[in-house]
Every structure is written in structure tokens, then in C-alpha cells.
Design a protein around this motif. Structure first.
Motif, PDB file in Angstrom:
ATOM      1  N   VAL A 925       0.844  -1.193   0.000  1.00 48.79           N
ATOM      2  CA  VAL A 925       0.000   0.000   0.000  1.00 48.79           C
ATOM      3  C   VAL A 925       0.880   1.244   0.000  1.00 48.79           C
ATOM      4  O   VAL A 925       1.983   1.247   0.568  1.00 48.79           O
ATOM      5  CB  VAL A 925      -0.954   0.045   1.226  1.00 48.79           C
ATOM      6  N   GLY A 926       0.401   2.294  -0.650  1.00 53.47           N
ATOM      7  CA  GLY A 926       1.033   3.597  -0.569  1.00 53.47           C
ATOM      8  C   GLY A 926       0.320   4.425   0.467  1.00 53.47           C
ATOM      9  O   GLY A 926      -0.918   4.451   0.506  1.00 53.47           O
ATOM     10  N   VAL A 927       1.071   5.094   1.360  1.00 54.58           N
ATOM     11  CA  VAL A 927       0.454   5.851   2.449  1.00 54.58           C
ATOM     12  C   VAL A 927       0.960   7.291   2.445  1.00 54.58           C
ATOM     13  O   VAL A 927       2.061   7.576   1.968  1.00 54.58           O
ATOM     14  CB  VAL A 927       0.731   5.201   3.819  1.00 54.58           C
ATOM     15  N   GLU A 935       5.145  10.858   1.840  1.00 55.09           N
ATOM     16  CA  GLU A 935       4.566   9.601   1.399  1.00 55.09           C
ATOM     17  C   GLU A 935       5.523   8.456   1.672  1.00 55.09           C
ATOM     18  O   GLU A 935       6.733   8.652   1.803  1.00 55.09           O
ATOM     19  CB  GLU A 935       4.259   9.638  -0.101  1.00 55.09           C
ATOM     20  N   GLY A 936       4.970   7.249   1.702  1.00 54.88           N
ATOM     21  CA  GLY A 936       5.798   6.068   1.859  1.00 54.88           C
ATOM     22  C   GLY A 936       5.135   4.868   1.222  1.00 54.88           C
ATOM     23  O   GLY A 936       3.937   4.892   0.893  1.00 54.88           O
ATOM     24  N   LEU A 937       5.896   3.816   1.033  1.00 52.19           N
ATOM     25  CA  LEU A 937       5.396   2.582   0.440  1.00 52.19           C
ATOM     26  C   LEU A 937       5.626   1.446   1.437  1.00 52.19           C
ATOM     27  O   LEU A 937       6.742   1.252   1.930  1.00 52.19           O
ATOM     28  CB  LEU A 937       6.136   2.291  -0.864  1.00 52.19           C
ATOM     29  N   VAL A 938       4.574   0.725   1.759  1.00 50.91           N
ATOM     30  CA  VAL A 938       4.661  -0.439   2.641  1.00 50.91           C
ATOM     31  C   VAL A 938       4.400  -1.671   1.789  1.00 50.91           C
ATOM     32  O   VAL A 938       3.341  -1.780   1.149  1.00 50.91           O
ATOM     33  CB  VAL A 938       3.632  -0.352   3.780  1.00 50.91           C
ATOM     34  N   THR A 939       5.344  -2.595   1.744  1.00 49.48           N
ATOM     35  CA  THR A 939       5.152  -3.832   0.977  1.00 49.48           C
ATOM     36  C   THR A 939       5.032  -5.012   1.931  1.00 49.48           C
ATOM     37  O   THR A 939       5.583  -5.008   3.036  1.00 49.48           O
ATOM     38  CB  THR A 939       6.317  -4.071   0.005  1.00 49.48           C
ATOM     39  N   PHE A 940       4.289  -6.037   1.462  1.00 50.15           N
ATOM     40  CA  PHE A 940       4.068  -7.243   2.247  1.00 50.15           C
ATOM     41  C   PHE A 940       4.741  -8.419   1.548  1.00 50.15           C
ATOM     42  O   PHE A 940       4.601  -8.586   0.330  1.00 50.15           O
ATOM     43  CB  PHE A 940       2.565  -7.520   2.395  1.00 50.15           C
ATOM     44  N   VAL A 972      -8.299   2.114   0.076  1.00 46.49           N
ATOM     45  CA  VAL A 972      -7.870   3.490  -0.143  1.00 46.49           C
ATOM     46  C   VAL A 972      -8.691   4.423   0.737  1.00 46.49           C
ATOM     47  O   VAL A 972      -9.904   4.223   0.901  1.00 46.49           O
ATOM     48  CB  VAL A 972      -8.013   3.872  -1.637  1.00 46.49           C
ATOM     49  N   PHE A 973      -8.057   5.394   1.327  1.00 47.53           N
ATOM     50  CA  PHE A 973      -8.608   6.392   2.248  1.00 47.53           C
ATOM     51  C   PHE A 973      -8.702   5.886   3.686  1.00 47.53           C
ATOM     52  O   PHE A 973      -9.063   6.653   4.587  1.00 47.53           O
ATOM     53  CB  PHE A 973      -9.981   6.925   1.818  1.00 47.53           C
ATOM     54  N   ASP A 974      -8.382   4.624   3.936  1.00 48.01           N
ATOM     55  CA  ASP A 974      -8.381   4.144   5.326  1.00 48.01           C
ATOM     56  C   ASP A 974      -7.281   4.848   6.114  1.00 48.01           C
ATOM     57  O   ASP A 974      -6.199   5.133   5.584  1.00 48.01           O
ATOM     58  CB  ASP A 974      -8.128   2.633   5.366  1.00 48.01           C
ATOM     59  N   LYS A 975      -7.573   5.097   7.394  1.00 51.63           N
ATOM     60  CA  LYS A 975      -6.544   5.654   8.277  1.00 51.63           C
ATOM     61  C   LYS A 975      -5.776   4.507   8.912  1.00 51.63           C
ATOM     62  O   LYS A 975      -6.377   3.536   9.391  1.00 51.63           O
ATOM     63  CB  LYS A 975      -7.169   6.536   9.350  1.00 51.63           C
ATOM     64  N   VAL A 976      -4.471   4.616   8.897  1.00 51.26           N
ATOM     65  CA  VAL A 976      -3.615   3.580   9.473  1.00 51.26           C
ATOM     66  C   VAL A 976      -2.565   4.250  10.355  1.00 51.26           C
ATOM     67  O   VAL A 976      -2.442   5.474  10.374  1.00 51.26           O
ATOM     68  CB  VAL A 976      -2.914   2.739   8.358  1.00 51.26           C
ATOM     69  N   VAL A 977      -1.802   3.439  11.059  1.00 47.36           N
ATOM     70  CA  VAL A 977      -0.686   3.940  11.853  1.00 47.36           C
ATOM     71  C   VAL A 977       0.587   3.294  11.322  1.00 47.36           C
ATOM     72  O   VAL A 977       0.637   2.074  11.103  1.00 47.36           O
ATOM     73  CB  VAL A 977      -0.854   3.622  13.348  1.00 47.36           C
ATOM     74  N   VAL A 978       1.601   4.116  11.101  1.00 47.25           N
ATOM     75  CA  VAL A 978       2.861   3.597  10.578  1.00 47.25           C
ATOM     76  C   VAL A 978       4.001   3.937  11.529  1.00 47.25           C
ATOM     77  O   VAL A 978       3.964   4.942  12.237  1.00 47.25           O
ATOM     78  CB  VAL A 978       3.179   4.184   9.177  1.00 47.25           C
ATOM     79  N   LYS A 986      18.818   2.112  -1.407  1.00 47.60           N
ATOM     80  CA  LYS A 986      19.732   1.340  -2.255  1.00 47.60           C
ATOM     81  C   LYS A 986      20.176   2.130  -3.477  1.00 47.60           C
ATOM     82  O   LYS A 986      21.275   1.942  -3.992  1.00 47.60           O
ATOM     83  CB  LYS A 986      19.058   0.036  -2.689  1.00 47.60           C
ATOM     84  N   ASN A 987      19.295   3.001  -3.972  1.00 42.04           N
ATOM     85  CA  ASN A 987      19.650   3.778  -5.168  1.00 42.04           C
ATOM     86  C   ASN A 987      20.401   5.052  -4.832  1.00 42.04           C
ATOM     87  O   ASN A 987      21.506   5.283  -5.319  1.00 42.04           O
ATOM     88  CB  ASN A 987      18.388   4.111  -5.975  1.00 42.04           C
ATOM     89  N   THR A 988      19.795   5.885  -3.997  1.00 50.10           N
ATOM     90  CA  THR A 988      20.399   7.194  -3.732  1.00 50.10           C
ATOM     91  C   THR A 988      21.572   7.102  -2.771  1.00 50.10           C
ATOM     92  O   THR A 988      22.412   7.996  -2.738  1.00 50.10           O
ATOM     93  CB  THR A 988      19.359   8.152  -3.137  1.00 50.10           C
ATOM     94  N   GLN A 989      21.610   6.012  -1.976  1.00 47.16           N
ATOM     95  CA  GLN A 989      22.611   5.869  -0.908  1.00 47.16           C
ATOM     96  C   GLN A 989      22.471   6.968   0.135  1.00 47.16           C
ATOM     97  O   GLN A 989      23.385   7.255   0.887  1.00 47.16           O
ATOM     98  CB  GLN A 989      24.038   5.857  -1.489  1.00 47.16           C
ATOM     99  N   ARG A 990      21.323   7.622   0.148  1.00 46.77           N
ATOM    100  CA  ARG A 990      21.015   8.622   1.163  1.00 46.77           C
ATOM    101  C   ARG A 990      20.007   8.026   2.134  1.00 46.77           C
ATOM    102  O   ARG A 990      19.348   7.034   1.837  1.00 46.77           O
ATOM    103  CB  ARG A 990      20.408   9.882   0.512  1.00 46.77           C
ATOM    104  N   GLY A 991      19.865   8.680   3.257  1.00 40.37           N
ATOM    105  CA  GLY A 991      18.835   8.258   4.192  1.00 40.37           C
ATOM    106  C   GLY A 991      17.461   8.452   3.574  1.00 40.37           C
ATOM    107  O   GLY A 991      17.170   9.491   2.980  1.00 40.37           O
ATOM    108  N   LYS A 992      16.628   7.439   3.682  1.00 38.81           N
ATOM    109  CA  LYS A 992      15.281   7.512   3.132  1.00 38.81           C
ATOM    110  C   LYS A 992      14.287   7.043   4.180  1.00 38.81           C
ATOM    111  O   LYS A 992      14.559   6.117   4.945  1.00 38.81           O
ATOM    112  CB  LYS A 992      15.167   6.637   1.883  1.00 38.81           C
ATOM    113  N   VAL A 993      13.125   7.697   4.199  1.00 41.18           N
ATOM    114  CA  VAL A 993      12.094   7.341   5.157  1.00 41.18           C
ATOM    115  C   VAL A 993      11.540   5.952   4.820  1.00 41.18           C
ATOM    116  O   VAL A 993      11.155   5.681   3.679  1.00 41.18           O
ATOM    117  CB  VAL A 993      10.953   8.377   5.139  1.00 41.18           C
ATOM    118  N   LYS A 994      11.552   5.076   5.803  1.00 41.48           N
ATOM    119  CA  LYS A 994      10.967   3.745   5.654  1.00 41.48           C
ATOM    120  C   LYS A 994       9.755   3.664   6.564  1.00 41.48           C
ATOM    121  O   LYS A 994       9.828   4.011   7.744  1.00 41.48           O
ATOM    122  CB  LYS A 994      11.976   2.659   6.025  1.00 41.48           C
ATOM    123  N   MET A 995       8.626   3.225   6.010  1.00 40.09           N
ATOM    124  CA  MET A 995       7.405   3.123   6.801  1.00 40.09           C
ATOM    125  C   MET A 995       6.996   1.662   6.952  1.00 40.09           C
ATOM    126  O   MET A 995       7.052   0.894   5.982  1.00 40.09           O
ATOM    127  CB  MET A 995       6.285   3.926   6.157  1.00 40.09           C
TER     128      MET A 995
END
Length: 1006
Positions: A925-927, A935-940, A972-978, A986-995
């Protein structure tokens, strides 16, 4: 056409060079044209100590040439042909490449004809103090000028001219060099023809001319180890034996011939457009073409056929029964290809390759289960019209190094992973692989063969250590092609000689009467500026006052940049090339030198400044009675932040002129906005965050929050919009063919189909997109009483369905396409920010001519010129926006990392935030975290059930989840907690927000 070569010799000799040519006009008539060329005997060779050329310009080439090369111990000069500059410019530009060089006029002109960007780089090199390059005008020297022969191609003619010039140089050196006692003729330096063309070398050798390939030349240089890495793989002589394509299987179809592509597009059988990869699935891409409302879908690497983001490609359409819909699958290139071998990828029998192909085939066989109505045109790339290849910011993938060679300096092939996820990995042959680990580097793509799964490229230079602030900042600028080099001397010489001491001269001063000519004195008007905190380049100021007749005078005063930036001088050319100022979180890359941007043009308080003013008479209901434009001199009475202006306006105890002026402006702005909204203007939204930095010294981010917008933000915005619309009408009236305007085209209705469907199925709401007014009314009704943030979320999603606004030339498009969809205005331009936008500078020049203040420069009467400039400005504007967003993303990551560390040190545990689901995938899901605007991407990883029709995903419950057998359904539109963490991307080699999803299900347990 007759070409006559005239020189300082008897006419009988000149006649020998005469040739007849005929030119066909645009109407098909064949005419004979006389062309004359005057030849000279005194065009200098540029070599120090040459007795014959002593009278020429100051020589740049040392008398003995370069004595450090292994193959030329007596000294030498390099004379490259055109292809060397076209394919090996990174080598030539290197600080380590210091060979004295002869640049022929023939070569310079051919480079200009073949590639304008490379020509500009080459011209810059000729002016560099670090290079020793002599431009020799061989087409005007009597002994080296040639005429094209019968049946000789232009390329063959140029190659022959280059060989003749090389031979002449060697003869010239032997005849004119003063004899040195004890030295033989063989001790003289040699002029060496450097060429990548084997046929040209063969002809040179037959004529006794010294010649060499680029690779062989570099191998004999002092810094060969580092310089060999700079060689482009595109040169035929730069392919090492281990890279030979024999034994490789063909992975991609060959491109169709150019003539076939052009004919197919013209006949409507093929389609041309820009290639755009899918950011979530590297196995999909699209090409938007005017013939279809939806872009053409390309599925699989074979059908994308070596296209790279931004390439202009030609697509062949499949039969309609083969059309597909995009997959709702997050497919990560890194995960799928992690075991791919850089050295062997593409070899027959390569087990890794077969494994990758099997994985990709499984992904492509996924059943999308979508109705026919949602499928879109599908096809394959059959050719590339124009490559978008350039230098890309990358890092070396450590897993691609040969394990036994991680500390060796021998040549090996490795993967360079670009910062952008939209780009494929690049195969790179280098001798420096171990030393380049954990470094940001620049890599240029050279070619992409049908037998290689990846493009091949070469190393350009190192930017610095991964995650160092300096390297990350430069890599970000390079990634988005932001010109950031310091302003050169020629540009700074265009500034006022008084520098910081420049002031507006006293009125009536005869020496400077041109400044006050037709310029209105508004220094007594109560003017102020309202800007974000820390603003130094103040473009605009405002005033308002009551008139005796009950109406209100309101004025917008804009910095008079065009007084200082004159057409066609070096500063103007540089501003046109930069296009815009780029704003990063802790840095600003200026379009103009800071003397202008933050001082002489900036409308700072308490000092007199030149301005261009738009002054209206408005009724109390904000109806325009009249408007006038004038060049002026103002003296701002105050510079407020939005917050300071808001506090002043709201303080009932303040009744001074300045405060009442702000209140008048606010009252009018409220009514102007109401009129715009009634006309159908859109009130959209985009996530904006504010980064809190530790201090000016360290610039370390310590926190992040969503920006707060106040009434005064809207006050300034409304008057800037009013000024832009009023100016647009004036310049279009005066220059209907070349007015610089800005438009926002209505988006295709298909852009909203998914959002409409989501709202209907999840919320029972209707989104009417028949017009901007209907859309605005629909958005106003998208309200969830239980969730105040819902309406803003819908507006953000609607914004992403829009097209981008663009600058255009009024005579280049149909008048019914002039409108600005988002503003519901029939005409619009940018006038209010000339310090930071070049388009506004052009508009100022046109407005000045429209009111008779000054004549319009000839270039702004040329539609083709205006189109060319605006193409650059549009591109720079888009790249500047992306650079700004990337900068915010980087600093948000740093700020949240710091917040997480503080939270853990206090024993407060994980950083958690509420978020909304904005997209569902088959495996994630995208949140959107509204509080932080990110924004962030959560994969299962575990199996899920995906309902594409209803935009829901059912996730198996964990042990801690009630009802775990049935799982948890997320829509879509559900409220969640992350849970928010920061990890190295892996690409930018910079710190990236992980949700990570915490509620309604803990994804860590899945």
C-alpha cells in the motif's frame, strides 16, 4: 552555386579551386549562388617560437609540445578529429589530460553542426586557463583550405581536410623551426592525428601522416590508469577483447532504419513520444502520444527495447486484442536482479541470466483481471529518434565486484547503480572499482547493444563520500541538471562597476538622466513587502490606499531586473541558460549574480530601488476600473514575513498607514479570490513541509512539520495573480505573435478515471470533471465529517491528475489553448519574479516596449527565438522543481532520523504517526502522512488477496491481530498507523524514510 576561393596569390591559382553548385529553394526553384572565400597566408600555427608565425596572435602551444608521452619522446601535439570530441569529451575535459591540442576550424564547425551542447563544452575548454588548445582556421589558410570534390561526401571532405592540415603542420614545423645545434630533423616535435575512425587512420598512414587511436594514445600517457576509465565505450577502438559481443545471445530487437521510422510516423502507422518508466515496476513503461487519450503501455524489457527515461522513441502498436492494463504490482529491480552478474550478463548459458528471465516472465504472466474498458494501447519500441543519455549520478554496487578483486586495481566490469530508480543499472569497466566503493560518482551511458541486458558506460569523476553533505548536494544538482558553477568573469563584468555602492542617482542628475526618463517617482508611497522568513531576493512589494472617490488604489511593484540585465550580453545569456533560481533546503542556486539578486534588484526596506509597477483603481468590491503600468523608483517602508504581516493586520491597536494598507490589500484579496473561485478556479493542494535547521553554521535538520498557510499568504498570491493576468493582456495586445505567456491545459478526462472510481466505490462520492468549475464544486463536496483531513487528501490526489503548466509563445499555439485551467483565466503570464525566473525578464522587456518606455529587442520579435528560449526555460523550471523536492526529501530523512534517535534516547520507543492509504497494490500500500506531508510505500512479503476493482488488499493477520484467520482488509482512504524509520536507500545511498504498517496490522510480522 559557384564557390570561388580568393587568396593572396595570382588569380590563375585561385581559379583551380572553383566549383559549381546549385541550390534548391523552398519553392523548388533551382538557383546558382556565388559564394566567395578569402584565403590568407598569415593564419598562425599557434606554436611558440615559430619564425613564420611570429606576427600571429599570442601562441598557446609550447615550442617542444608534450614530452611526457611514451610514444613521442621528442615532443608532440595532438590534433583530434571530430569524432574524438563527439565521443570522448569527458576524457578531453579531464584535468589529467593536459596534452597541447590543435583544434581545427573544420572540426569545431562539424561539432557545432552535430551537437550544440558538446560544442558549448568545447568552446568553454578553449577559454580554460588549464588547457593548451589552439584554434587553427584551416579553412582560411591557403595551404590547408580545400574544396569538396566530385562525388565526395561532406564527411569524406572534412576527413581529407583534417589529414591535409595535419600534414601541413608537420611540414610547417620542419621548415620554420630554428635549427638547434646537435639535433637532427627527427628531434622535432610531431603533430599526431587522433581519430577513432580506422579508415581515416589507414588513409593517414598511407600518406605518411602520424596518427593514433584514442585508446592507444591514452595507454602511453603518464596517468593512463585513471584516464582509461574515462574512455567512452562508444568508440570502435575502445572495446577491449573481453567485451566482444561474439557468443552473446540477442536479447533485444534491432531498431528500424531512421527513414522507416520517420515515414511510419508520418503515415500514422508508428507513434513518436517520450519514454517514461513506471516508478513502481521496472518492467513497465509508457509513451504518451496525441493519438490516444491514454499513454501507450510497454510491458517487458524486450518491448521497452533499451529505451531510457526521456528518450524520444518510436512505438509500434499491437493488435487491440493484445492490449493490456498496467499491473498493480510493486516490482523492485534490486530484488529481482540482485544476483545478476555484471561481467557475464548476456552470455550464452549464463545461469544467472536464465534465472532473471524466469523471474521476469513470472511477473509478466500475472493476471491483472481488469475489464476490457481499463486496458490501454499496448506496443513496443522499434526505434529511438533522440537519446536522453547524459552523465548520471551513481554508486558502485559492491555485490558486483569480483570477490578476488575487491582490493585489486585490475580491470573489471561492475554495476553502477543510478540515483534515479527510473534508470537501469549501467555496466562499467574500471580499474578503480575498490576505491570507488561508498563514493558518489558520475557515469555516462555510451551505448546499449542488442546483446546486453544493460547499457554500457564510462566513469567520469568522483563527487565524494556517500552521505557527506557536500557530495549529496552536488549529486542532487547534477541529478537534475542544475547549472551551479560560479559566474564567470565575462558575466560579472556586466554588473554595475560601483558594486554594492550603486544607488539610484538623484533626480535630475544630467549624467544619469536615462534612469529617471519616463520613470515615475513613487518613493513617498507606503510600500511594503511580505515574504517567507529569511527571504533575501525580494521580487515584489505592494501598497494600497483609499482614493477621494471611494475607490482603492492598489499597486504591485516588481524589481526592475531588465534595467541591469541587458539583451544579448553574457549575463543575459547565462540567465537564459539557467532559466530559474533553484531553491534547496539549505542552499539557493541563483539565476543572477548575488549583487543583483540579493542587493541592487532586491526591494529591501529603507533604500531606493528601481521597480516596474502595475497600479489599479479598484472598487470596494474589487472590480477593476483601470490599470496602468510604469517604470518607477520606490522606497519600501518595511519587509514583513507572512506571520509578522498577519499579526500586524490582526492587531486592533495598530491604525497607522502601513497597517491599514495591509488591511485594505487583504480585503481586496479576499474578494478577488472569491471572484476567481466563482469563475471556476481550483483550490488544489500539495504537501509542503517546513524543515527546522539547527543553525546557520551546521544546517543540520532537527525537525520537520507541515507548513502553516496564513491569510497573508493568500493576500500576496492574489495580487501576484492579478498583476500577471493584467500584464498578459497588455503584452498579448501589443505583440500577438511573440508575447511570452503561460498556460495550463485542461487535463484529459481519462486522468481522473481512477480517482473518480475510487471515490465512488469507497465513499459514494461523485467527481465531476467536465470543467474546472465543476471540478472545483465537486472537490468542495468531498467531505468526511469524521475526518477533517479527508478533503485535503482528495485535493492532493486531484492535483496529481493535472498537466503541468508551461511557458509558450503566443504566435505558436491556437488562441483557444491560451487559458490557465487551474486559475480559470483566459490568459496568464509570469511578471512578478524576474530575479528568479528568466521568463519574467522577457515579459518585462515586452511590457516596457508595450508602454513605450523602450524599444523591443529584435530577438523578441522572432517567434522561433522565443520558442527556443522558452523550451529551455520550461525544462529548467521542471528540473528545479524536482531538485527542490529531492532536497526536501533528503532533509526530511535527516530530520526524522534525528527525531528517532532523540526518541530512543528518551526511552520513548518508536516514532509513530497516523497516515492515510492513497493507493493499493497487489503486494503493498502507498500511504500519506498528512502531519509531515510525506509519502511512503509499505510492501508485504506474505501472500495477500488483492481486489483491484474495489481498491482493497486483504492482509493475513498476525498473532497479535484479532481475527487473524480472516485477515485484515485495507482500502484506499483508510486511516492507518505507521512506524517511521530512516534507512539507507539502495539507489540514492542517502537516508530515506521507511514506513512499516503498525495498525490495523503489524507488517513486521508478515
Amino acid at each position: 552555386m559557384v564557390e570561388i576561393t580568393i587568396r593572396k596569390r595570382p588569380q590563375t591559382e585561385a581559379v583551380i579551386t572553383q566549383r559549381k553548385f546549385f541550390k534548391k529553394t523552398a519553392r523548388g526553384k533551382v538557383v546558382k549562388v556565388l559564394r566567395e572565400r578569402y584565403l590568407r597566408d598569415d593564419v598562425g600555427c599557434g606554436i611558440e617560437g615559430c619564425r613564420e608565425c611570429m606576427a600571429s596572435n599570442e601562441p598557446l602551444l609550447p615550442a617542444k609540445g608534450d614530452l611526457t608521452h611514451q610514444l613521442f619522446p621528442n615532443g608532440h601535439y595532438v590534433l583530434p578529429d571530430t569524432n574524438v570530441f563527439l565521443s570522448q569529451m569527458d576524457l578531453i575535459e579531464s584535468d589529467r589530460f593536459r596534452s597541447p591540442m590543435i583544434l581545427l576550424q573544420t572540426v569545431l564547425e562539424e561539432v557545432r553542426h552535430r551537437s550544440l551542447p558538446l560544442y558549448n563544452r568545447l568552446k568553454a575548454l578553449t577559454k580554460s586557463e588549464d588547457k593548451r588548445i589552439w584554434t587553427f582556421y584551416n579553412e582560411y589558410r591557403s595551404e590547408t583550405a580545400i574544396v569538396r570534390e566530385e562525388n565526395e561526401t561532406p564527411n569524406d571532405r572534412n576527413d581529407r581536410g583534417i589529414r591535409i592540415a595535419t600534414a601541413w603542420y608537420n611540414t610547417h614545423i620542419s621548415l620554420t623551426r630554428p635549427p638547434i645545434r646537435g639535433q637532427t630533423k627527427n628531434a622535432l616535435p610531431t603533430v599526431v592525428l587522433m581519430t577513432e575512425d580506422a579508415a581515416n587512420r589507414q588513409k593517414a598512414e598511407q600518406a605518411g601522416i602520424s596518427c593514433i587511436s584514442v585508446r592507444k594514445y591514452v595507454e602511453g600517457m603518464k596517468d593512463a590508469g585513471q584516464l582509461l576509465d574515462l574512455l567512452s565505450a562508444a568508440g570502435s577502438d575502445n572495446i577491449e577483447p573481453t567485451q566482444a559481443s561474439s557468443g552473446r545471445q540477442v536479447l533485444y530487437p534491432e531498431y528500424l532504419p531512421s527513414a522507416t521510422l520517420i515515414a511510419g510516423v508520418k503515415a500514422g502507422e508508428l507513434y513518436q513520444g517520450h519514454f517514461n518508466p513506471n516508478p513502481y515496476n521496472y518492467l513497465e513503461g509508457t509513451v504518451s502520444v496525441p493519438a490516444f487519450s491514454k499513454p501507450i503501455l510497454l510491458v517487458g524489457r524486450e518491448n521497452m527495447n533499451r529505451a531510457v527515461q526521456g528518450d524520444i522513441v518510436v512505438v509500434e502498436l499491437f493488435d487491440e486484442k493484445e492490449w493490456k492494463a498496467p499491473t498493480d504490482e510493486v516490482v523492485d529491480q534490486e530484488a529481482t536482479l540482485k544476483n545478476d552478474d555484471a561481467e557475464d550478463s548476456g552470455e550464452e548459458g549464463d545461469e544467472n541470466a536464465e534465472e532473471v528471465i524466469a523471474k521476469e516472465s513470472r511477473v509478466l504472466r500475472l493476471e491483472t483481471q481488469v475489464p476490457t474498458s481499463e486496458r490501454q494501447p499496448t506496443g513496443r519500441v522499434v526505434g529511438v529518434i533522440k537519446r536522453n543519455w547524459r552523465a548520471y549520478v551513481c554508486h558502485i554496487d559492491s555485490t558486483s565486484l569480483t570477490s578476488t578483486l575487491t582490493t585489486s586495481l585490475s580491470t573489471q566490469t561492475v554495476f553502477a547503480t543510478p540515483v534515479s530508480r527510473l534508470l537501469p543499472r549501467i555496466r562499467l569497466r574500471t580499474r578503480q572499482a575498490p576505491s570507488l566503493l561508498n563514493q558518489k560518482i558520475l557515469v555516462t551511458i555510451d551505448r546499449w547493444d542488442t546483446t546486453s541486458r544493460y547499457p554500457e558506460g564510462h566513469f567520469v569523476r568522483t563527487l565524494g563520500k556517500v552521505e557527506s553533505k557536500e557530495a549529496e548536494q552536488e549529486s542532487l544538482l547534477l541529478e537534475f541538471e542544475v547549472p551551479y558553477r560560479p559566474f564567470g568573469k565575462a558575466i560579472l563584468d556586466c554588473l554595475p562597476p560601483e558594486g554594492d555602492s550603486w544607488v539610484v542617482p538623484p533626480k535630475g542628475d544630467g549624467d544619469v538622466r536615462n534612469i529617471w526618463r519616463d520613470r515615475e517617482d513613487l518613493r513617498d508611497v507606503i510600500v511594503c513587502s511580505i515574504d517567507p522568513p529569511g527571504c533575501q531576493d525580494i521580487d515584489d512589494a505592494l501598497h494600497a490606499k483609499l482614493l477621494p472617490n471611494g475607490n482603492i488604489e492598489a499597486g504591485v511593484h516588481i524589481a526592475d531586473v531588465s534595467h541591469f540585465v541587458l539583451p544579448d550580453n553574457p549575463m543575459d545569456s547565462e540567465a537564459a541558460a539557467r532559466g530559474t533560481t533553484v531553491y534547496l533546503v539549505d542552499n539557493r542556486i541563483d539565476m543572477l549574480p548575488s549583487l543583483l539578486g540579493t542587493n541592487l534588484c532586491s526591494l529591501r526596506p529603507y533604500v531606493e530601488r528601481l521597480a516596474f509597477s502595475a497600479i489599479w483603481e479598484l472598487t470596494p468590491d474589487a472590480d477593476i476600473v483601470n490599470v496602468r503600468f510604469t517604470k518607477s523608483v520606490i522606497q519600501s517602508k518595511a519587509a514583513f514575513t507572512y506571520e509578522e504581516a498577519q499579526i500586524r493586520k490582526d492587531d486592533p491597536h495598530l491604525q497607522d498607514e502601513l497597517t491599514n494598507s495591509i488591511r485594505l490589500l487583504n480585503s481586496l484579496a479576499t474578494k478577488l479570490k472569491a471572484k476567481r473561485m466563482a469563475a471556476g478556479a481550483l483550490n488544489l493542494a500539495s504537501p509542503e513541509v517546513k524543515i527546522h535547521l539547527d543553525s546557520a553554521e551546521s544546517s543540520d535538520p532537527i525537525d520537520v512539520e507541515q507548513k502553516e498557510l496564513r491569510e497573508t499568504n493568500s493576500l500576496v498570491e492574489e495580487f501576484m495573480l492579478l498583476a500577471n493576468v493584467s500584464v498578459a493582456r497588455k503584452i498579448d495586445e501589443s505583440f500577438p505573435q511573440t508575447a511570452v505567456l503561460r498556460r495550463h491545459l485542461p487535463p484529459p478526462k481519462t486522468n481522473f478515471e481512477k480517482l473518480q472510481d475510487i471515490l465512488r466505490k469507497t465513499k459514494g462520492m461523485t467527481l465531476d470533471v467536465s470543467s474546472s468549475g465543476a471540478l472545483a464544486a465537486s472537490l468542495d463536496k468531498c467531505i468526511d465529517p469524521s475526518e477533517p483531513a479527508f478533503n485535503t487528501l482528495v485535493r492532493i490526489m486531484a492535483t496529481r491528475c493535472m498537466l503541468s503548466a508551461e511557458y509558450f509563445c503566443s504566435g505558436s499555439v491556437a488562441r483557444d489553448t491560451f487559458g490557465h485551467y487551474g486559475l480559470a483565466s483566459d490568459i496568464y503570464t509570469h511578471f512578478t519574479s524576474p530575479i528568479r525566473r528568466y521568463a519574467d525578464v522577457l515579459v518585462h522587456r515586452q511590457l516596457a516596449a508595450a508602454i513605450g518606455f523602450s524599444p523591443l529587442h529584435a530577438s523578441l520579435h522572432s517567434k522561433s527565438h522565443v520558442e527556443r528560449v522558452l523550451d529551455v526555460v520550461n525544462r529548467r523550471h521542471r528540473m528545479a522543481q524536482m531538485a527542490g523536492r529531492a532536497s526536501v526529501e533528503f532533509y526530511v530523512g535527516l530530520a526524522l532520523k534525528g527525531r528517532g534517535e532523540v526518541s530512543k534516547s528518551r526511552g520513548e520507543g518508536e516514532v509513530r504517526e497516523e497516515a492515510f492509504v492513497i493507493r493499493t497494490f497487489r503486494n503493498g500500500v502507498g500511504v500519506f502522512v498528512s502531519k509531515l506531508g510525506i509519502e511512503g510505500l509499505v510492501t508485504f512479503k506474505r501472500d495477500t488477496q488483492f481486489d483491484a476493482d474495489n481498491y482493497t488488499i486483504s492482509v493475513p493477520g498476525s498473532a497479535s491481530t484479532a481475527g487473524s484467520k480472516e485477515g485484515v482488509k485495507i482500502s484506499v482512504f483508510d486511516k492507518v498507523v505507521v512506524q517511521i524509520e530512516v534507512e539507507k536507500d539502495k539507489n540514492t545511498q542517502r537516508g530515506k524514510v521507511k514506513m512499516t504498517l503498525i495498525e490495523p496490522v503489524d507488517s513486521r510480522a508478515l
